[in-house]
Scaffold this motif. Structure first.
Motif, PDB file in Angstrom:
ATOM      1  N   SER A   1      -8.367   3.089  -0.394  1.00 30.69           N
ATOM      2  CA  SER A   1      -8.843   2.058  -0.107  1.00 30.69           C
ATOM      3  C   SER A   1      -9.199   1.934   1.552  1.00 30.69           C
ATOM      4  O   SER A   1      -9.777   1.161   1.882  1.00 30.69           O
ATOM      5  CB  SER A   1      -7.749   0.966  -0.962  1.00 30.69           C
ATOM      6  N   VAL A   2      -7.882   2.110   2.059  1.00 27.25           N
ATOM      7  CA  VAL A   2      -8.042   1.243   4.128  1.00 27.25           C
ATOM      8  C   VAL A   2      -7.729   2.690   4.570  1.00 27.25           C
ATOM      9  O   VAL A   2      -6.621   3.821   4.043  1.00 27.25           O
ATOM     10  CB  VAL A   2      -6.232   0.888   3.377  1.00 27.25           C
ATOM     11  N   ILE A  16      -8.479  -4.015  -3.283  1.00 26.97           N
ATOM     12  CA  ILE A  16      -8.220  -4.312  -3.153  1.00 26.97           C
ATOM     13  C   ILE A  16      -8.498  -5.311  -2.830  1.00 26.97           C
ATOM     14  O   ILE A  16      -9.017  -6.003  -1.548  1.00 26.97           O
ATOM     15  CB  ILE A  16      -8.223  -2.689  -1.924  1.00 26.97           C
ATOM     16  N   VAL A  70     -11.344  -1.971   5.741  1.00 29.05           N
ATOM     17  CA  VAL A  70     -11.043  -1.674   3.831  1.00 29.05           C
ATOM     18  C   VAL A  70     -12.336  -0.097   3.692  1.00 29.05           C
ATOM     19  O   VAL A  70     -13.629  -0.690   4.218  1.00 29.05           O
ATOM     20  CB  VAL A  70     -11.833  -2.916   2.935  1.00 29.05           C
ATOM     21  N   TRP A 128      -5.846  -7.723  -2.944  1.00 28.82           N
ATOM     22  CA  TRP A 128      -4.805  -7.682  -1.601  1.00 28.82           C
ATOM     23  C   TRP A 128      -5.931  -8.690  -0.542  1.00 28.82           C
ATOM     24  O   TRP A 128      -5.696  -9.630   0.164  1.00 28.82           O
ATOM     25  CB  TRP A 128      -4.484  -6.467  -1.193  1.00 28.82           C
ATOM     26  N   ARG A 129      -7.549  -8.867  -0.029  1.00 32.93           N
ATOM     27  CA  ARG A 129      -7.702  -9.052   0.586  1.00 32.93           C
ATOM     28  C   ARG A 129      -7.739 -10.924  -0.028  1.00 32.93           C
ATOM     29  O   ARG A 129      -8.007 -11.794   0.737  1.00 32.93           O
ATOM     30  CB  ARG A 129      -8.932  -8.811   0.761  1.00 32.93           C
ATOM     31  N   THR A 163      -4.549   1.958  -2.631  1.00 36.78           N
ATOM     32  CA  THR A 163      -3.694   1.189  -3.498  1.00 36.78           C
ATOM     33  C   THR A 163      -3.698   2.356  -5.491  1.00 36.78           C
ATOM     34  O   THR A 163      -4.657   3.476  -5.316  1.00 36.78           O
ATOM     35  CB  THR A 163      -4.667   0.154  -4.329  1.00 36.78           C
ATOM     36  N   LEU A 196       1.004  -1.161  -0.040  1.00 39.54           N
ATOM     37  CA  LEU A 196       0.063  -0.152  -0.185  1.00 39.54           C
ATOM     38  C   LEU A 196       1.179   0.926   0.171  1.00 39.54           C
ATOM     39  O   LEU A 196       2.127   1.319   0.760  1.00 39.54           O
ATOM     40  CB  LEU A 196      -0.893  -0.225   1.290  1.00 39.54           C
ATOM     41  N   PHE A 216      -7.141  -7.300   6.736  1.00 41.15           N
ATOM     42  CA  PHE A 216      -7.867  -6.433   6.685  1.00 41.15           C
ATOM     43  C   PHE A 216      -9.830  -7.159   7.218  1.00 41.15           C
ATOM     44  O   PHE A 216     -10.379  -7.736   6.967  1.00 41.15           O
ATOM     45  CB  PHE A 216      -8.953  -6.446   4.888  1.00 41.15           C
ATOM     46  N   ASP A 269     -13.583  -1.222  -5.041  1.00 42.06           N
ATOM     47  CA  ASP A 269     -11.494  -1.035  -6.189  1.00 42.06           C
ATOM     48  C   ASP A 269     -10.861  -2.569  -6.105  1.00 42.06           C
ATOM     49  O   ASP A 269     -10.643  -3.259  -5.437  1.00 42.06           O
ATOM     50  CB  ASP A 269     -11.104  -0.552  -5.057  1.00 42.06           C
ATOM     51  N   ASP A 297     -14.826  -1.224  -1.277  1.00 42.34           N
ATOM     52  CA  ASP A 297     -14.665  -2.359  -1.102  1.00 42.34           C
ATOM     53  C   ASP A 297     -14.870  -2.459  -2.087  1.00 42.34           C
ATOM     54  O   ASP A 297     -15.095  -3.311  -3.475  1.00 42.34           O
ATOM     55  CB  ASP A 297     -15.692  -3.224  -0.887  1.00 42.34           C
TER      56      ASP A 297
END
Length: 940
Positions: free
Chosen positions: A615-616, A639, A631, A642-643, A591, A567, A650, A636, A634
């Motif tokens: 995003s975070v 992300i 997050v 990555w989740r 991101t 990130l 997350f 994006d 959601d």
């Protein structure tokens, strides 16, 4: 008699064994250090509840390394064996070399085989390490979400995920294959050179030797051409990422010539590879290898010529007409990539009258106009609230809190411990690791609160923390994790920790939290100490027990970057006080990508990107160091991927506690980037875009350089608490004004929204183009052109003091724009600025006063502006106007207020006289005389 030395004798093998032993020892030492680092890192991740994140990251990193190490070694050493077999007849035999009377038997073939193994291993390690650093690209490729048919690019009709996830991974793999092909060609050339040298030696001895084989090089060259063909094929997709003078993405020439041309060149390269392969099965000739590249070179030249012709004779004479659809694509995709499709536009009349400002109905906005410039506040707090030299306030944060049932905008500063400022006599391991472990407390003040001495009105201050507001308290003021906590510390030891100074003694404490790594038994303690560089201290310290804990990576920037290195982090975290009185740090993460199709590239630090999402949100407990990632976007795709990779890392935004959720804000970094993009891409019509008819830039203001000179600088986003035009509720927004390119008048104003359902959205107010709306630099010029203000500022800027101008805020108020700027006076001998003037302005009116209330009376109540005390209403002032503003600013000109200010002037006069600042003291004396005259003239 000659002595013969054979390198293949057993005693030399012993020497070789010693070398292998030493090399192995070095590998073990390096490996053990790496293993120890991984072990402590695993303990650290586990202490935060992210053990699975560490092991998955470790597995992916070393999985990528192992895969490419093995693949590289197999390719290179396998190719070495193939070349050895092809060139075996011409490889030199072991030879005897005479050095004086000594014969040296040199095993050329064995040495060459060993060299092949060593080079293959070295290159494999380099390749593995290089690709290991790109593990995030492969992780995204493996975890890519499903393709969406609604987001197909306009040229190749490929889904968005192809560009964000698949294409970067393919480009990495093809780049690795290209490197392998190049090395294979070099190896083949080396074997040809060795064979050629041996042939020349045989020819000197009367033996011609075998013919020079081209088969090995032909195979390597064919492989090179095939990989080059794949690389050229992938380059077609790169045209959607190109940067052009007018716009980004694919253009007319690329769409009609370059893309098709690259495909033809790719086919030609494959044909060339086939010609090179034919050289393996027929009598080898070097001319065939030259012929293999002729089709590709011819196609390349032809494509360049056609592209030049189309660009110069078809596009340029009719550029707007030809490029219109491609400009439209670029506008659409750039706005999507930078989140500008979430920006709404509204017209704002920017009227000029006092009545248009509607002060009576915009009291929340007026009550929260920020008069404390954060630089000035930081300098002041360092003088009045650091308490000891080893404390520091690294940053000032702006937020909103509900105080006594009312939402107020406040400024907060965390008092952190800076061990570098400890006296030299106190700089030892025990003090730095066991005693001075944490900062203490925060300060909080309203954004426009000043004492009679020009200092901030502090709601939270001192040590222990004192509060002047009901239900506002700090129950856990210790700051073990912050922006200046750069060193490891050991807590829960026999040594009590310094908490805060208290009279002639110090208040001491012991850590009661659960953060950090428990040191445990002696062996465990040795391993941890060895990794952290405390091997000769920790295992032998009587103060450290098995229950003691190591707090490492306490700097919150380093902490979140270690947990989520994929990130991009905002450099401006801010401290939050929750309802229970605990302190937390909140940080924004983004991101980003540089492969969003048809989107324009912009700089972000040292990188260039064309896609960005906030995003975070990360929250770090200042006491325990607990770090949680929430997050907030959601939708994006990055992300979402990555989740899938780290499901344990997350949490959903809904899981954030409500008392922390109230303090999320629109990130400054995001608004800065979006403002840069919006200045051009608010033009959605391709014709207007092409002609740059309405180009915007972020407004400029006067600032102070490092040398102390005033100079124009680009404005930074400012957080304000206000009621947006047309809205009924007060909101915490981040604002930034725009001016036309190369002009100083205002053209627009953007606000990033932070509260409720509006979080993450932005609104732009367009000002009328038919009339001039003053910009910040024009307001600054009006201040400098005011005779009374200019004279006073010149007087204050005499030797011994200088004027500091605060941030100029431009705030929509009603149907008008309100400009507000604080002006401070700072003595050269003191780094603590004092507020002396507040300047307020509308389009057709400039007002000022020594206090905000006085300036408001002058602007809205009809009073005459004054540098010293509030004047009475002007003759003929409208009674309705005065009564309307009375509810906003209240009565401030009574005798008690004059008496207090007169007493303050007298105190300032005595202080300045004692300091030898006679010019300033004389001014204070004049101010005192005027106030005494006003007191005599005022009714009793």
């Amino acid at each position: 008699m000659h002595q013969t030395i054979d390198f293949r004798e057993p005693k030399k093998r012993l020497n070789r064994g010693v070398l292998f032993f030493l090399a192995g020892l070095v590998v073990i030492l390096i490996g053990s250090s790496t293993a120890l680092s991984y072990y402590v890192n695993a303990l650290w991740f586990a202490s935060l509840g992210y053990g699975p994140v560490f092991w998955k990251t470790w597995g992916m990193e070393w999985g990528v390394f192992g895969a490419f190490f093995a693949a590289t070694f197999l390719v290179l050493y396998g190719w070495f064996l193939v070349l050895w077999r092809i060139h075996a007849p011409e490889m030199p035999q072991d030879r005897t070399v005479f050095l004086g009377r000594t014969q040296l038997r040199v095993p050329f073939r064995s040495a060459l085989r060993g060299l092949g193994v060593i080079l293959s291993l070295v290159i494999s390690v380099i390749a593995g390490a290089t690709m290991m650093a790109e593990w995030t690209t492969f992780a995204l490729y493996w975890a890519a979400p499903k393709n969406s048919a609604a987001t197909l690019d306009p040229v190749f009709a490929r889904p968005l995920n192809f560009y964000l996830f698949t294409l970067p991974a393919w480009q990495l793999i093809v780049g690795w294959l290209m490197a392998m092909a190049a090395i294979a060609c070099v190896a083949a050339v080396c074997f040809l050179a060795i064979g050629g040298a041996n042939r020349a030696l045989l020819r000197e001895k009367g033996s011609i030797g075998p013919p020079l084989p081209w088969r090995g090089f032909s195979i390597a060259f064919a492989f090179f051409l095939v990989i080059l063909a794949v690389q050229v094929y992938l380059a077609r997709f790169g045209t959607l990422l190109d940067v052009h003078t007018i716009f980004g993405g694919v253009n007319y020439t690329e769409a009609h010539v370059t893309i098709r041309g690259l495909l033809i060149i790719s086919v030609a390269l494959v044909l060339g590879a086939a010609i090179a392969v034919s050289n393996v099965f027929r009598r080898p000739r070097g001319t065939r290898l030259i012929a293999a590249v002729v089709p590709a070179v011819a196609c390349y030249v032809l494509v360049q010529l056609v592209g030049w012709y189309v660009g110069n004779f078809i596009v340029k004479p009719n550029q707007l007409e030809r490029e219109r659809p491609y400009i439209a694509w670029n506008i659409r995709w750039t706005r999507q990539a930078w989140g500008l499709d979430r920006v709404s536009q509204q017209e704002f009349p920017a009227e000029t009258t006092v009545e248009a400002a509607d002060a009576a109905n915009n009291q929340p906005t007026l009550k929260n106009i920020r008069l404390w410039d954060w630089h000035a506040l930081q300098d002041t707090l360092r003088q009045i609230q650091e308490i000891r030299t080893y404390y520091d306030f690294p940053d000032i944060d702006i937020d909103r809190y509900t105080l006594n049932g009312e939402t107020r905008e406040v400024m907060l500063a965390a008092r952190e411990l800076n061990v570098d400022k400890l006296p030299d006599s106190s700089r030892n391991w025990i003090n730095e690791r066991l005693i001075y472990t944490h900062g203490y407390g925060i300060t909080m003040n309203p954004v426009n609160g000043f004492t009679s001495e020009g200092l901030p009105t502090l709601m939270l201050s001192n040590m222990p923390v004192q509060s002047t507001v009901n239900n506002l308290a700090v129950t856990r003021p210790e700051i073990y994790f912050g922006q200046m906590t750069n060193a490891d510390v050991y807590v829960k030891t026999h040594q009590q920790e310094f908490n805060y100074p208290q009279g002639q003694t110090n208040n001491l404490t012991s850590y009661e939290g659960t953060g950090g790594i428990e040191l445990g038994g002696f062996l465990h303690r040795i391993l941890i100490a060895a990794d952290r560089g405390d091997l000769w201290k920790v295992p032998f310290s009587d103060d450290i027990t098995p229950q003691s804990r190591l707090l490492m990576r306490r700097n919150i920037h380093e902490r979140v970057a270690e947990l989520a290195p994929f990130l991009t982090w905002d450099a401006d975290p801010y401290v939050v006080l929750d309802d229970n009185g605990r302190l937390y740090w909140m940080m924004d993460a983004f991101t980003t990508s540089d492969s969003y199709p048809d989107s324009s590239q912009y700089s972000l630090g040292e990188d260039t990107i064309n896609y960005m999402r906030n995003s975070v949100k990360a929250v770090v407990d200042a006491y325990n160091g607990t770090t949680t990632f929430y997050v907030f976007d959601d939708k994006d795709p990055l992300i979402a991927a990555w989740r899938r990779v780290f499901p344990a890392l997350f949490q959903d935004a809904a899981a954030m506690p409500a008392d922390l959720r109230r303090h999320v804000r629109y990130p400054q970094l995001l608004l800065e980037e979006q403002a840069s993009v919006y200045g051009l891409y608010h033009m959605s019509d391709p014709d207007v875009f092409y002609n740059r008819e309405d180009l915007w830039t972020v407004a400029s203001e006067l600032g102070v350089s490092d040398a102390g000179d005033q100079q124009a600088r680009t404005m930074e986003p400012n957080y304000v608490l206000m009621k947006l035009p047309g809205e009924s509720n007060v909101e915490f927004v981040e604002i930034l004004p725009f001016t036309p390119a190369n002009r100083n008048n205002l053209i627009g104003w953007i606000a990033g929204r932070s509260d409720g359902d509006n979080y993450g959205n932005a609104v732009v107010y367009d000002f009328p183009k038919s009339k001039l709306v003053d910009g910040p630099m024009q307001i600054e010029a009006r201040i400098d052109q005011n005779a009374q203000l200019s004279g006073q500022l010149t007087l204050w800027n005499q030797q011994g003091s200088h004027v500091r101008r605060g941030t100029l805020l431009v705030i929509p108020c009603g149907k008008a724009l309100l400009y507000a700027e604080p002006i401070y006076l700072q003595a050269q001998q003191s780094p603590m600025p004092e507020l002396r003037l507040v300047v307020l302005a509308l389009q057709d009116r400039l007002a000022y006063g020594p206090t905000f209330e006085a300036a408001m009376q002058s602007l809205f109540g009809g009073n005459t502006s004054s540098l010293t005390a509030e004047a009475g209403p002007q003759e003929g002032a409208q009674t309705g106007k005065a009564s309307a503003t009375a509810g906003v600013i209240g009565a401030t000109g009574d005798r008690d207020a004059l008496s207090r200010r007169a007493a303050q002037d007298l105190a300032d006069y005595e202080r300045l006289t004692a300091q030898g600042k006679l010019a300033e003291a004389g001014q204070k004396l004049e101010d005192l005389k005027r106030k005494l005259d006003e007191l005599q003239a005022s009714p009793r």
